[in-house]
Design a protein around this motif. Structure first.
Motif, PDB file in Angstrom:
ATOM      1  N   LEU A  42      46.684  45.050  43.893  1.00 17.28           N
ATOM      2  CA  LEU A  42      45.122  45.405  43.580  1.00 17.28           C
ATOM      3  C   LEU A  42      45.212  46.605  42.857  1.00 17.28           C
ATOM      4  CD1 LEU A  42      43.539  43.902  46.957  1.00 17.28           C
ATOM      5  CD2 LEU A  42      43.395  42.813  44.628  1.00 17.28           C
ATOM      6  N   ALA A  43      45.959  47.617  43.465  1.00 14.91           N
ATOM      7  CA  ALA A  43      45.883  48.905  42.587  1.00 14.91           C
ATOM      8  C   ALA A  43      46.501  48.926  41.244  1.00 14.91           C
ATOM      9  CB  ALA A  43      46.752  49.973  43.321  1.00 14.91           C
ATOM     10  N   THR A  44      47.457  47.935  41.027  1.00 15.14           N
ATOM     11  CA  THR A  44      47.864  47.691  39.502  1.00 15.14           C
ATOM     12  C   THR A  44      46.911  47.137  38.667  1.00 15.14           C
ATOM     13  OG1 THR A  44      50.090  47.390  40.580  1.00 15.14           O
ATOM     14  CG2 THR A  44      49.879  46.764  38.512  1.00 15.14           C
ATOM     15  N   ILE A  45      46.303  46.052  39.443  1.00 13.85           N
ATOM     16  CA  ILE A  45      45.103  45.491  38.762  1.00 13.85           C
ATOM     17  C   ILE A  45      44.192  46.430  38.262  1.00 13.85           C
ATOM     18  CG2 ILE A  45      43.510  43.968  38.986  1.00 13.85           C
ATOM     19  CD1 ILE A  45      45.344  42.193  40.913  1.00 13.85           C
ATOM     20  N   ARG A  46      43.433  47.191  39.351  1.00 16.38           N
ATOM     21  CA  ARG A  46      42.343  48.391  39.150  1.00 16.38           C
ATOM     22  C   ARG A  46      42.823  49.189  37.929  1.00 16.38           C
ATOM     23  NH1 ARG A  46      38.602  51.332  43.094  1.00 16.38           N
ATOM     24  NH2 ARG A  46      38.357  52.511  41.094  1.00 16.38           N
ATOM     25  N   ARG A  47      43.970  49.663  37.839  1.00 17.61           N
ATOM     26  CA  ARG A  47      44.557  50.423  36.706  1.00 17.61           C
ATOM     27  C   ARG A  47      44.430  49.904  35.402  1.00 17.61           C
ATOM     28  NH1 ARG A  47      48.914  51.779  40.164  1.00 17.61           N
ATOM     29  NH2 ARG A  47      50.462  50.562  38.943  1.00 17.61           N
ATOM     30  N   HIS A  48      44.487  48.667  35.235  1.00 16.60           N
ATOM     31  CA  HIS A  48      44.583  47.847  34.063  1.00 16.60           C
ATOM     32  C   HIS A  48      42.821  47.465  33.747  1.00 16.60           C
ATOM     33  CE1 HIS A  48      48.775  48.086  34.718  1.00 16.60           C
ATOM     34  NE2 HIS A  48      48.662  47.765  33.342  1.00 16.60           N
ATOM     35  N   MET A  49      41.940  47.783  34.503  1.00 15.40           N
ATOM     36  CA  MET A  49      40.613  47.346  34.119  1.00 15.40           C
ATOM     37  C   MET A  49      39.713  48.387  33.660  1.00 15.40           C
ATOM     38  SD  MET A  49      39.912  45.373  37.929  1.00 15.40           S
ATOM     39  CE  MET A  49      38.200  44.944  37.643  1.00 15.40           C
ATOM     40  N   LEU A  50      39.044  47.985  32.471  1.00 14.56           N
ATOM     41  CA  LEU A  50      38.085  48.720  31.740  1.00 14.56           C
ATOM     42  C   LEU A  50      36.841  49.125  32.698  1.00 14.56           C
ATOM     43  CD1 LEU A  50      38.069  47.140  28.227  1.00 14.56           C
ATOM     44  CD2 LEU A  50      38.767  49.607  28.859  1.00 14.56           C
ATOM     45  N   PRO A  51      36.175  50.033  32.595  1.00 10.18           N
ATOM     46  CA  PRO A  51      34.863  50.162  33.257  1.00 10.18           C
ATOM     47  C   PRO A  51      34.148  48.742  33.050  1.00 10.18           C
ATOM     48  CG  PRO A  51      35.021  52.119  31.704  1.00 10.18           C
ATOM     49  CD  PRO A  51      36.067  51.135  31.373  1.00 10.18           C
ATOM     50  N   GLY A  52      33.710  48.356  34.278  1.00  9.56           N
ATOM     51  CA  GLY A  52      32.915  47.136  34.278  1.00  9.56           C
ATOM     52  C   GLY A  52      33.705  45.867  34.277  1.00  9.56           C
ATOM     53  N   ALA A  53      34.882  46.115  34.183  1.00 20.38           N
ATOM     54  CA  ALA A  53      35.560  44.859  34.006  1.00 20.38           C
ATOM     55  C   ALA A  53      35.728  43.972  35.399  1.00 20.38           C
ATOM     56  CB  ALA A  53      37.176  45.132  33.823  1.00 20.38           C
ATOM     57  N   ARG A  54      35.972  42.735  35.214  1.00 25.62           N
ATOM     58  CA  ARG A  54      35.953  41.930  36.398  1.00 25.62           C
ATOM     59  C   ARG A  54      37.407  41.298  36.686  1.00 25.62           C
ATOM     60  NH1 ARG A  54      31.168  42.883  34.709  1.00 25.62           N
ATOM     61  NH2 ARG A  54      29.463  41.943  35.646  1.00 25.62           N
ATOM     62  N   PHE A  55      37.410  41.155  38.166  1.00 25.71           N
ATOM     63  CA  PHE A  55      38.796  40.644  38.560  1.00 25.71           C
ATOM     64  C   PHE A  55      38.415  39.266  39.213  1.00 25.71           C
ATOM     65  CE2 PHE A  55      41.953  40.659  42.455  1.00 25.71           C
ATOM     66  CZ  PHE A  55      42.735  39.610  41.657  1.00 25.71           C
ATOM     67  N   VAL A  56      38.736  38.319  38.746  1.00 25.96           N
ATOM     68  CA  VAL A  56      38.481  36.857  39.131  1.00 25.96           C
ATOM     69  C   VAL A  56      39.725  36.056  39.552  1.00 25.96           C
ATOM     70  CG1 VAL A  56      37.585  34.720  38.477  1.00 25.96           C
ATOM     71  CG2 VAL A  56      36.852  36.905  37.426  1.00 25.96           C
ATOM     72  N   ALA A  57      39.497  35.634  40.797  1.00 23.63           N
ATOM     73  CA  ALA A  57      40.718  34.962  41.427  1.00 23.63           C
ATOM     74  C   ALA A  57      40.365  33.870  42.547  1.00 23.63           C
ATOM     75  CB  ALA A  57      41.834  35.714  41.851  1.00 23.63           C
ATOM     76  N   GLY A  58      41.118  32.717  42.881  1.00 27.28           N
ATOM     77  CA  GLY A  58      40.845  31.858  43.939  1.00 27.28           C
ATOM     78  C   GLY A  58      42.019  31.577  44.618  1.00 27.28           C
ATOM     79  N   VAL A  59      41.865  31.331  45.997  1.00 25.43           N
ATOM     80  CA  VAL A  59      42.891  30.605  46.720  1.00 25.43           C
ATOM     81  C   VAL A  59      42.497  29.554  47.541  1.00 25.43           C
ATOM     82  CG1 VAL A  59      44.516  32.717  46.851  1.00 25.43           C
ATOM     83  CG2 VAL A  59      42.471  32.287  48.425  1.00 25.43           C
ATOM     84  N   PRO A  60      43.556  28.652  48.184  1.00 31.97           N
ATOM     85  CA  PRO A  60      42.936  27.588  49.011  1.00 31.97           C
ATOM     86  C   PRO A  60      42.484  28.305  50.339  1.00 31.97           C
ATOM     87  CG  PRO A  60      45.087  27.038  48.524  1.00 31.97           C
ATOM     88  CD  PRO A  60      44.709  28.382  47.845  1.00 31.97           C
ATOM     89  N   VAL A  61      41.568  27.705  51.229  1.00 36.84           N
ATOM     90  CA  VAL A  61      41.362  27.969  52.485  1.00 36.84           C
ATOM     91  C   VAL A  61      41.765  26.934  53.430  1.00 36.84           C
ATOM     92  CG1 VAL A  61      39.576  28.645  54.033  1.00 36.84           C
ATOM     93  CG2 VAL A  61      39.055  29.336  51.688  1.00 36.84           C
ATOM     94  N   PHE A  62      42.888  27.159  54.257  1.00 40.56           N
ATOM     95  CA  PHE A  62      43.261  26.273  54.957  1.00 40.56           C
ATOM     96  C   PHE A  62      42.503  25.741  56.093  1.00 40.56           C
ATOM     97  CE2 PHE A  62      47.295  27.499  52.495  1.00 40.56           C
ATOM     98  CZ  PHE A  62      47.589  26.236  51.944  1.00 40.56           C
ATOM     99  N   GLN A  63      42.275  24.794  56.262  1.00 37.70           N
ATOM    100  CA  GLN A  63      41.302  24.244  57.435  1.00 37.70           C
ATOM    101  C   GLN A  63      42.336  23.407  58.431  1.00 37.70           C
ATOM    102  OE1 GLN A  63      38.469  24.957  57.491  1.00 37.70           O
ATOM    103  NE2 GLN A  63      37.747  25.540  55.372  1.00 37.70           N
ATOM    104  N   GLU A  64      41.949  23.122  59.537  1.00 41.22           N
ATOM    105  CA  GLU A  64      42.516  22.636  60.542  1.00 41.22           C
ATOM    106  C   GLU A  64      43.320  21.296  60.173  1.00 41.22           C
ATOM    107  OE1 GLU A  64      40.720  23.147  64.432  1.00 41.22           O
ATOM    108  OE2 GLU A  64      42.255  22.018  65.577  1.00 41.22           O
ATOM    109  N   ALA A  65      42.413  20.524  59.432  1.00 34.23           N
ATOM    110  CA  ALA A  65      42.904  19.240  58.962  1.00 34.23           C
ATOM    111  C   ALA A  65      44.128  19.209  58.064  1.00 34.23           C
ATOM    112  CB  ALA A  65      41.979  18.383  58.308  1.00 34.23           C
ATOM    113  N   ASP A  66      44.204  20.357  57.361  1.00 34.26           N
ATOM    114  CA  ASP A  66      45.385  20.665  56.409  1.00 34.26           C
ATOM    115  C   ASP A  66      46.569  20.818  57.158  1.00 34.26           C
ATOM    116  OD1 ASP A  66      43.935  20.847  53.983  1.00 34.26           O
ATOM    117  OD2 ASP A  66      43.012  22.646  54.436  1.00 34.26           O
TER     118      ASP A  66
END
Ligand SMILES: C[S@@+](CC[C@H](N)C(=O)[O-])C[C@H]1O[C@@H](n2cnc3c(N)ncnc32)[C@H](O)[C@@H]1O
Length: 261
Positions: A128-152
């Motif tokens: 996350l620190a490495t990502i931040r260092r590469h962001m211009l002012p006002g830039a966005r960091f967009v990501a997604g991960v699955p959320v494991f539920q009991e059924a999974d």
């Protein structure tokens, strides 16, 4: 991380065929983010360019970082076949916990569960620190991960499941794929044994290989805390890639974050 040097070595050439379904899953959302925030764009864990290359329809320049030489090699093949001028795209070998591209970006994407390759809090915070260092002012960091539920856990833990049968895009050979996954609830790890069988046209197994990969899954409260600790502010949280608001029963956790002041 798994101990091997390039843990995508045996997946790189078949990755785009095997995961083609992802293109209707997360890609439309990620493309709208690229369009909305504009270039230059960075993708961490860009792999074969599955996300990065379509984004080139919306940005002038993009860089993808990945530690897997085989995924990047496939990415270079895909780039040359895409018709996108090669000087508009950088594909750089590096570890997402510590790289320095010497430039900053308007949007940083992490498609395809890349964040679950990070093992410890220290790995997350370094990334996350490495990502931040590469962001211009006002830039966005967009990501997604699955959320494991009991059924999974019930459906996937200690089960061998048929994944798919595909044709190897280069050799044309039949490949059947099976996954045997085990969850370690204490360590929040999922260890996947992927069994790949090369079949002849009659279905006889000619070759079988086993590849083991371990990922560390995280739940949304942990991710929120890590983002905050690393100096990010979450602007939007979604429970899928169609922008449904996140709720505890959501199957995914998708975030759009900015660097807090
Ligand atoms: C599941 S693939 C996703 C590829 C691509 N983002 C997509 O959505 O198709 C995860 C990628 O992250 C890369 N990766 C995992 N850990 C990494 C690290 N520490 N540094 C750089 N790349 C990493 C892997 O090599 C792999 O290419």
């Amino acid at each position: 991380m798994t101990g091997t040097e390039d843990d995508y070595l045996h997946e790189a050439e078949i990755y785009d065929v095997l995961w083609a379904d992802l293109n209707s899953f997360d890609l439309p959302f990620l493309l709208t983010q690229a369009k909305e925030f504009g270039g230059p764009l960075l993708e961490i864990g860009c792999g074969t360019g599955r996300v990065l290359l379509p984004c080139m329809a919306h940005v002038d320049r993009a860089v993808g970082v990945d530690r897997s030489p085989s995924m990047l090699a496939q990415g270079r093949v895909n780039l040359s076949e895409s018709g996108v001028p090669e000087e508009r795209v950088g594909l750089v070998e590096g570890d997402l916990r510590d790289f320095d591209l010497g430039e900053r970006f308007n949007v940083v994407l992490a498609g395809g569960q890349t964040m679950f390759h990070l093992e410890t809090d220290e790995d997350w915070l370094a990334a996350l620190a490495t990502i931040r260092r590469h962001m211009l002012p006002g830039a966005r960091f967009v990501a997604g991960v699955p959320v494991f539920q009991e059924a999974d856990f019930t459906n996937y833990h200690n089960r061998q499941l048929f994944v798919d049968e595909i044709r190897h895009p280069r050799t044309g050979r039949r490949i059947a794929l099976w996954d045997y996954s085990t969850f370690d609830f204490e360590k929040q790890s999922i260890t996947r044994r992927r069994v790949s069988e090369i079949l002849d046209e009659q279905g006889l197994v000619l070759e079988r290989r086993h590849d083991i990969r371990r990922n560390i899954y995280r739940f949304p409260p942990e991710i929120r805390a890590l983002l905050e600790q690393a100096g990010f502010r979450i602007e939007h949280e979604y429970g899928d890639y169609e922008r449904t608001p996140y709720a505890p029963e959501s199957e995914d956790f998708v975030w759009v974050a900015t660097a807090s002041e």
